[in-house]
Write a protein that holds these residues in place. Structure first.
Motif, PDB file in Angstrom:
ATOM      1  N   CYS A  31       0.844  -1.202   0.000  1.00  0.00           N
ATOM      2  CA  CYS A  31       0.000   0.000   0.000  1.00  0.00           C
ATOM      3  C   CYS A  31       0.872   1.241   0.000  1.00  0.00           C
ATOM      4  O   CYS A  31       1.742   1.397   0.858  1.00  0.00           O
ATOM      5  N   CYS A  33      -0.400   4.439   0.155  1.00  0.00           N
ATOM      6  CA  CYS A  33      -1.120   5.631   0.611  1.00  0.00           C
ATOM      7  C   CYS A  33      -0.237   6.442   1.561  1.00  0.00           C
ATOM      8  O   CYS A  33       0.687   5.915   2.180  1.00  0.00           O
ATOM      9  N   CYS A  36       0.055   5.204   5.174  1.00  0.00           N
ATOM     10  CA  CYS A  36       0.992   4.079   5.324  1.00  0.00           C
ATOM     11  C   CYS A  36       2.435   4.568   5.269  1.00  0.00           C
ATOM     12  O   CYS A  36       3.286   4.099   6.015  1.00  0.00           O
ATOM     13  N   ARG A  76      -4.614   2.328  13.774  1.00  0.00           N
ATOM     14  CA  ARG A  76      -3.275   1.801  13.513  1.00  0.00           C
ATOM     15  C   ARG A  76      -2.539   1.655  14.822  1.00  0.00           C
ATOM     16  O   ARG A  76      -2.410   2.596  15.575  1.00  0.00           O
TER      17      ARG A  76
HETATM   18 ZN   LIG Z   1      -2.090   2.504   2.968  1.00  0.00          ZN
END
Ligand SMILES: [Zn+2]
Ligand SMILES: [Zn+2]
Length: 161
Positions: A31, A33, A36, A76
């Motif tokens: 990922c 993004c 992240c 998270r």
């Molecule tokens: Zn991500």
């Protein structure tokens, strides 16, 4: 893959956060993004996705969860000892709760599949030269996850996994 393995003990990089996985992985993705990137201090994350109910954290106090509002809403969690990503929980509309486990926290074997795709690739900080599909944008990335999730879910519901 060995289908006889019923569960897998996993841990964070320092070993203080321990959890057990009791269900098959849905998909492993890279990922890109921006959340992240920030969360992992890396260009992208390598995560393997499970049903949240299949991931059992031994000591919830060992993980510090922080909520990120950008879609999808993700809790998270970082290990309180090593401050490295430990476990992430997230919700997609119409799906059961999911857990994203940093792939480096899973020993190789039945619970660590080969990566399937890059998602949020429009945020990639550098081009990736590999043969995996690359999905741009939130909707497309989510659609790709949905396509991976649904057949897996049917197999789970039917008990034929
Ligand atoms: Zn991500
Ligand atoms: Zn740790």
């Amino acid at each position: 893959m060995n289908n006889d393995i019923q569960q897998q003990d996993c841990q964070c990089q320092c070993g203080a956060t321990k959890f057990t996985i009791t269900g098959k992985p849905i998909v492993r993705v890279f990922c890109h993004c921006t959340i992240c990137q920030a969360f992992n201090h890396a260009a992208y994350s390598d995560v393997t996705i499970f049903l949240a109910k299949d991931v059992h954290l031994q000591d919830k106090n060992q993980v510090r969860f922080k909520q990120y509002k950008s879609p999808p809403a993700v809790d998270r969690g970082k290990c309180a000892s090593c401050d490295k990503p430990a476990l992430e929980l997230f919700e997609l509309p119409l799906f059961p709760s999911l857990a994203m486990v940093p792939s480096e926290n899973i020993p190789s074997g039945a619970f660590l599949p080969e990566p399937s795709a890059h998602i949020f690739y429009h945020r990639a900080v550098a081009p990736i030269d590999d043969q995996l599909p690359k999905h741009n944008g939130f909707i497309k990335s989510q659609a790709m996850l949905g396509a991976k999730l649904v057949p897996g879910l049917f197999r789970k519901l039917l008990g034929t996994q």
